[in-house]
Design an enzyme around this catalytic site. Structure first.
Site, short mmCIF file in Angstrom:
data_model
loop_
_atom_site.label_atom_id
_atom_site.label_comp_id
_atom_site.label_asym_id
_atom_site.label_seq_id
_atom_site.Cartn_x
_atom_site.Cartn_y
_atom_site.Cartn_z
N ASP A 16 -7.77 -3.39 -2.35
CA ASP A 16 -6.70 -2.71 -1.61
C ASP A 16 -6.49 -1.34 -2.26
OD1 ASP A 16 -4.49 -1.93 -0.18
OD2 ASP A 16 -3.22 -3.62 -0.75
N ASP B 37 -3.42 3.12 4.17
CA ASP B 37 -3.31 1.88 3.40
C ASP B 37 -4.21 0.86 4.08
OD1 ASP B 37 -2.59 -0.24 1.87
OD2 ASP B 37 -0.47 -0.23 2.39
N HIS C 25 4.12 -3.21 6.68
CA HIS C 25 5.27 -2.30 6.49
C HIS C 25 5.02 -0.98 7.20
CE1 HIS C 25 2.64 -0.42 3.42
NE2 HIS C 25 2.34 -1.68 3.10
N HIS D 14 6.29 2.26 1.43
CA HIS D 14 7.12 1.23 2.07
C HIS D 14 8.35 1.93 2.66
CE1 HIS D 14 5.30 -1.86 -0.96
NE2 HIS D 14 4.50 -1.62 0.06
N GLU E 291 -0.92 -5.70 7.62
CA GLU E 291 -1.69 -6.46 6.64
C GLU E 291 -1.27 -7.92 6.68
OE1 GLU E 291 -0.93 -5.51 2.48
OE2 GLU E 291 0.97 -4.56 3.03
N GLU F 51 -6.29 -5.46 6.00
CA GLU F 51 -5.22 -4.52 6.36
C GLU F 51 -5.79 -3.28 7.03
OE1 GLU F 51 -1.51 -2.26 4.04
OE2 GLU F 51 -3.22 -3.05 2.91
#
Length: 521
Positions: free
Chosen positions: A294, A305, A374, A382, A407, A502
């Site tokens: 990640d 992300d 998120h 976030h 994710e 994700e």
């Protein structure tokens, strides 16, 4: 707990149909075969007329009429022999044989082409890598989309990658992700959109789109290389530092203008998230490990992300496929005005329809309920909204212009994580005001963090890389003061296995763009 979602059942049914193109259109295939037989069928010879074949010896002539009985016809064919074949005389047995063979070849070819064209898959591809691509590209009955035109780079990327993305695209027009239309809540009809107005809005925000697409292209390039590079026997520090070096090069790292968005997570097995090795950690990747990679890149704070899971032992394939499909389901159900709880319900239903068999024991695959996707904002990983992995009753809606990291985490354990292992991830509290500090060393460390990371996440390895020494007490003081938040590794029960996939999506006015989508997944 989870509310049944009819959209998921329809999507699952559609997927089952697409997996076998022959079963999907039996009538069409039968008609096609009949047409081929008609084309190959020899024309009948009118009554009274003859067909002749002249072998090398011109004195031999054979005549066959349509009124000849079957027995006579067989005798005639047998008497002609190879000479008649050489001269092109009608040979019904040979014609029928050719038709049957060609029919089988065409059917086999058509089946392979249909599987490749409709599903975007190579049938011989490793099944552990098929799950997410299958849902992304095979759901044509749900998503009627076309791949966007990709600008051609001015240079050819090397292997390993060495040319920064902004050098490949000097005109600053970077490749788009996968564009998907918005559907109404019933999942059947397109959402009404004023395309002209949407295009005007997107033109105004084009600079933002190009920044995040540049970060996405850097991410795609690095992860494509690292998936072939990472092998059992490597230390986790070597894996992370190699990946981060390539990421810095691809995104043309420049202070807070462009660089890494957060430390590389390489959580193993029961550890689901937020593990990256500190200096001195000698952990080595094993063949039977399930490793979650990640990592993130950013350009002017526009963050990508994106995560994937590596498992070298094929016994974990079903776990990876379950999580890929759950992520695809989350992306499919996300969109402008979508309720977060409904997205979570769809994710859970897809994830928990799978199970994993290991050494004769069957484990249900569970969503990790206290981990979420998120929303993402500039320099804020976030950003406030959470995308649950189950129906948590949150009726908050997604809105136009928002960016989300969709994710999902699957586990063979309890489906709940807790703090474990030594902490390595830290991040400055977004929006924190001035807080007086007494320790001089804490003030110095905070200045270093502000200069290099600001509100982006960082790890202890990165502080070491900047030359910081003996900072643990100062770092603890910043955490106790509420200026810095710590993010320790999150683990399910010992002995369990977890996986993660994700993607980052952008809810544009005209469509939903899966910005981090690549050829791999």
């Amino acid at each position: 707990m989870a509310v049944a979602n009819p959209d998921v059942e329809k999507a699952t049914a559609n997927l089952a149909e697409v997996e076998d193109p022959i079963d999907l259109e039996p009538e069409l295939n039968e008609k096609s075969a009949k047409k081929k037989r008609k084309k190959k069928k020899p024309s009948a010879v009118p009554s009274g007329e003859t067909e002749s074949a002249t072998p090398t010896d011109t004195t031999t002539t054979t005549t066959t009429t349509t009124t000849t009985t079957t027995k006579d016809k067989q005798d005639s064919l047998s008497s002609i022999g190879a000479e008649a074949d050489d001269e092109g005389t009608l040979n019904e047995e040979a014609s029928v044989g050719e038709i049957v063979k060609k029919k089988k070849r065409n059917k086999k070819k058509k089946t392979g082409n249909a599987d490749t064209e409709q599903n975007g898959l190579d049938p011989k591809q490793d099944p552990s890598k098929q799950g997410l691509r299958l849902l992304y590209t095979a759901n044509s009955s749900f998503y009627d989309y076309t791949e966007p035109q990709t600008p051609k780079p001015s240079l050819q990327q090397t292997y390993p990658p060495s040319i920064p993305i902004d050098k490949l695209y000097p005109e600053k027009i970077f490749p788009k992700g996968m564009e998907l239309p918005y559907y109404s809540p019933d999942g059947k009809t397109l959402r009404s959109i004023d395309l002209e107005a949407a295009k005007v809005k997107e033109k105004i925000d084009d600079e933002t789109y190009q920044d995040i697409r540049r970060a996405a292209e850097a991410h795609r390039t690095v992860r494509k290389y690292m998936q072939s590079y990472i092998k059992p026997g490597m230390t986790m520090i070597h894996i992370c530092e190699t990946l981060e070096d390539y990421s810095r090069r691809m995104v043309s790292e420049s202070g807070l203008e462009a660089g890494l968005a957060f430390p590389t997570g390489c959580s193993l097995n029961s550890c689901a998230a937020h593990y990256t090795p500190n200096n001195g950690d000698g952990t080595v990747l094993q063949y039977d490990d399930v490793c979650k990679i990640d990592f993130g890149t950013h350009v002017r704070g526009k963050i990508i992300d994106c995560a994937f899971t590596l498992a070298f032992n094929p016994k974990f394939d079903q776990l990876l496929i379950a999580v890929k499909e759950a992520t695809a389901t989350g992306i499919k159900n996300a969109g402008v005005d979508a309720r977060l709880c409904e997205v979570g319900a769809a994710i859970q239903e897809t994830m928990e329809s799978h199970e994993l068999e290991i050494d004769g024991h069957t484990y249900p695959i569970k969503c990790i309920r206290n981990l979420n996707g998120h929303s993402v904002a500039p320099y804020h990983i976030h950003a406030g909204k959470s995308v649950p992995l189950y129906n948590n009753g949150d009726n908050t809606r997604m809105e136009e212009g928002e960016v989300f990291a969709i994710e999902t985490f699957g586990s063979t354990g309890k489906g709940l994580v807790h703090d474990g292992l030594e902490c390595s991830h830290y991040m400055k509290n977004y929006g924190v005001g001035h807080i007086p500090l007494r320790l001089t060393r804490a003030k110095q460390l905070l200045h270093c963090i502000n200069q290099n990371f600001d509100t982006l996440a960082f790890c202890r390895r990165w502080l070491d890389r900047l030359g910081q020494e003996k900072y643990l007490l100062a770092l603890k003081n910043l955490c106790d003061s509420g200026i810095i938040d710590s993010y320790p590794p999150l683990c399910d029960q010992r002995g369990s296995y977890t996986a993660q996939y994700e993607h980052t999506i952008y809810l544009r006015p005209s469509c939903k763009e899966v910005i981090s989508k690549g050829e791999d997944f």
